[in-house]
Design an enzyme around this catalytic site. Structure first.
Site, PDB file in Angstrom:
ATOM      1  N   SER A   8       6.944   6.860  -7.655  1.00 13.61           N
ATOM      2  CA  SER A   8       5.695   7.059  -6.910  1.00 13.61           C
ATOM      3  C   SER A   8       5.549   8.532  -6.527  1.00 13.61           C
ATOM      4  CB  SER A   8       5.696   6.220  -5.626  1.00 13.61           C
ATOM      5  OG  SER A   8       4.668   6.685  -4.753  1.00 13.61           O
ATOM      6  N   ASP A  48      -0.342   6.222  -6.665  1.00 14.31           N
ATOM      7  CA  ASP A  48      -0.766   5.358  -5.537  1.00 14.31           C
ATOM      8  C   ASP A  48      -2.132   5.784  -5.013  1.00 14.31           C
ATOM      9  OD1 ASP A  48       2.584   4.927  -4.428  1.00 14.31           O
ATOM     10  OD2 ASP A  48       1.191   3.341  -5.013  1.00 14.31           O
ATOM     11  N   MET A 107      -5.308   5.295  -2.782  1.00 11.79           N
ATOM     12  CA  MET A 107      -5.725   4.632  -1.539  1.00 11.79           C
ATOM     13  C   MET A 107      -7.094   5.178  -1.139  1.00 11.79           C
ATOM     14  SD  MET A 107      -2.102   4.975   0.487  1.00 11.79           S
ATOM     15  CE  MET A 107      -0.570   4.494  -0.328  1.00 11.79           C
ATOM     16  N   HIS A 125      -1.776   2.376  -9.389  1.00  9.48           N
ATOM     17  CA  HIS A 125      -1.795   1.286  -8.406  1.00  9.48           C
ATOM     18  C   HIS A 125      -2.988   1.500  -7.482  1.00  9.48           C
ATOM     19  CE1 HIS A 125       0.379  -0.663  -4.702  1.00  9.48           C
ATOM     20  NE2 HIS A 125      -0.637  -1.391  -5.134  1.00  9.48           N
ATOM     21  N   MET A 150      -5.151   0.725  -4.488  1.00  7.04           N
ATOM     22  CA  MET A 150      -5.235   0.074  -3.176  1.00  7.04           C
ATOM     23  C   MET A 150      -6.609   0.445  -2.616  1.00  7.04           C
ATOM     24  SD  MET A 150      -1.362   0.965  -2.033  1.00  7.04           S
ATOM     25  CE  MET A 150      -1.269   2.298  -3.248  1.00  7.04           C
ATOM     26  N   MET A 184       4.214  -6.393  -3.908  1.00  6.24           N
ATOM     27  CA  MET A 184       4.386  -5.428  -2.819  1.00  6.24           C
ATOM     28  C   MET A 184       5.560  -5.886  -1.956  1.00  6.24           C
ATOM     29  SD  MET A 184       2.315  -2.948  -3.151  1.00  6.24           S
ATOM     30  CE  MET A 184       2.854  -2.160  -1.641  1.00  6.24           C
ATOM     31  N   GLY A 192       0.103   0.990   1.885  1.00  5.69           N
ATOM     32  CA  GLY A 192      -0.559   2.000   2.712  1.00  5.69           C
ATOM     33  C   GLY A 192       0.237   3.260   2.928  1.00  5.69           C
ATOM     34  N   GLY A 252       8.000   5.352   2.243  1.00  5.08           N
ATOM     35  CA  GLY A 252       9.100   5.487   3.198  1.00  5.08           C
ATOM     36  C   GLY A 252       9.317   4.314   4.127  1.00  5.08           C
ATOM     37  N   ASP A 267       7.507  -2.972  -5.551  1.00  4.66           N
ATOM     38  CA  ASP A 267       6.945  -1.710  -5.071  1.00  4.66           C
ATOM     39  C   ASP A 267       7.022  -1.590  -3.551  1.00  4.66           C
ATOM     40  OD1 ASP A 267       3.622  -0.143  -5.324  1.00  4.66           O
ATOM     41  OD2 ASP A 267       5.579   0.611  -4.696  1.00  4.66           O
ATOM     42  N   GLY A 268       7.918  -0.700  -3.100  1.00  2.42           N
ATOM     43  CA  GLY A 268       7.973  -0.409  -1.655  1.00  2.42           C
ATOM     44  C   GLY A 268       9.364  -0.606  -1.098  1.00  2.42           C
ATOM     45  N   GLY A 269       9.970   0.476  -0.618  1.00  2.00           N
ATOM     46  CA  GLY A 269      11.284   0.380   0.018  1.00  2.00           C
ATOM     47  C   GLY A 269      12.414   0.118  -0.951  1.00  2.00           C
ATOM     48  N   SER A 320      10.292   7.592  -2.013  1.00  2.00           N
ATOM     49  CA  SER A 320      11.201   8.402  -1.178  1.00  2.00           C
ATOM     50  C   SER A 320      12.643   8.385  -1.691  1.00  2.00           C
ATOM     51  CB  SER A 320      11.157   7.956   0.278  1.00  2.00           C
ATOM     52  OG  SER A 320      10.834   6.614   0.377  1.00  2.00           O
TER      53      SER A 320
HETATM   54  C1  DX5 Z   1       2.827   1.846  -0.771  1.00  2.00           C
HETATM   55  C2  DX5 Z   1       2.871   2.262  -2.243  1.00  2.00           C
HETATM   56  C3  DX5 Z   1       4.287   2.388  -2.765  1.00  2.00           C
HETATM   57  C4  DX5 Z   1       5.091   3.438  -1.989  1.00  2.00           C
HETATM   58  C5  DX5 Z   1       6.497   3.503  -2.526  1.00  2.00           C
HETATM   59  O1  DX5 Z   1       1.526   1.456  -0.438  1.00  2.00           O
HETATM   60  O2  DX5 Z   1       2.209   1.310  -3.057  1.00  2.00           O
HETATM   61  O3  DX5 Z   1       4.234   2.721  -4.151  1.00  2.00           O
HETATM   62  O4  DX5 Z   1       4.480   4.703  -2.128  1.00  2.00           O
HETATM   63  O5  DX5 Z   1       7.169   4.479  -1.777  1.00  2.00           O
HETATM   64  P1  DX5 Z   1       8.653   4.160  -1.235  1.00  2.00           P
HETATM   65  O6  DX5 Z   1       9.506   3.963  -2.466  1.00  2.00           O
HETATM   66  O7  DX5 Z   1       9.020   5.406  -0.463  1.00  2.00           O
HETATM   67  O8  DX5 Z   1       8.570   2.929  -0.415  1.00  2.00           O
HETATM   68 ZN    ZN Z   2       2.403   1.644  -5.218  1.00  2.00          ZN
END
Ligand code: DX5
Ligand code: ZN
Length: 219
Positions: free
Chosen positions: A7, A34, A36, A67, A69, A141, A146, A149, A179-181, A202
């Protein structure tokens, strides 16, 4: 073999040329874009992601995993088709009804682009089963969309396993992207559950050597 989609959400302006090139050399499989709109989620990264992805298109041959959003899916699809992504993911929750979901799937595919659906943590994965025969990937997700990190929501691991079981039982050929964390600590359980593409922001970008983390996540 698991693939990594990095990302670029948190890449700072001015650093992008260096970071994108280092990511390519570190063998990321995709750039995860990403997008948004400040409505579907609070943050607005729309113009920055358009700028970054246009730049990536010029300097790299690596595929882009967009992606969305956003609330206005069709407008965003039109905007991001310009950067010729490998795949466009939109949110199930951004569509007013199931016919609009099907409409978006067909619209993206009719523009010669692969298509994926994403579900937020509180959306039951069963909601999208009927669309699986028509899409290339499901983006699960593992945090609230949004921002980057955040900490991975561990009950999303079961959700991935449930989806994987359904896909296997129905002989479907679909990628599962988490996707995420996602990081070195959380990746093993996510892979074990059945995700074959991992998004990481991150965990990779904060490392001095991107290659070491990417190789580790792929194991
Ligand atoms: C959150 C995004 C993710 C996020 C991933 O809304 O869709 O792709 O940026 O970042 P990390 O890996 O730091 O959670
Ligand atoms: Zn994403």
């Amino acid at each position: 073999m698991v693939e990594i989609s990095t990302s670029i959400l948190s890449v700072k302006s001015g650093e992008e040329a260096d970071v994108f090139l280092r990511l390519e050399n570190a063998k990321t499989d995709y750039y995860h874009i990403d997008v948004m709109d400040g409505k579907f989620v609070e943050n607005n990264t729309y113009s920055k992601m358009l700028e970054y992805s246009s730049y990536i298109k010029r300097i790299s041959n690596l595929p882009m995993d967009v992606h969305l959003m956003v609330e206005d899916v069709k407008q965003a699809v039109d905007d991001f088709l310009q950067i010729e992504p490998n795949i466009i993911t939109f949110h199930y929750e951004a569509c007013k009804d199931k016919s609009e979901v099907m409409e978006m799937i067909n619209y993206i595919k009719s523009n010669n682009c692969k298509v994926a659906i994403s579900v937020k943590p509180n959306t039951k994965v069963e909601e999208i089963y009927e669309f699986l025969p028509y899409i290339h990937m499901v983006l699960i997700m593992t945090v609230e969309p949004g921002k980057g990190g955040q900490t991975l929501l561990t009950d999303m691991v079961d959700k991935i396993a449930t989806l994987k079981k359904y896909i296997s039982e129905n002989n479907l050929e679909i990628d599962i992207e988490a996707d995420g964390g996602v990081n070195l600590k959380t990746a093993p359980a996510v892979k074990e559950a059945g995700a074959n593409i991992l998004v990481a922001g991150s965990a990779i970008l904060k490392a001095t050597d991107f290659r070491v983390i990417i190789d580790e996540l792929k194991k």
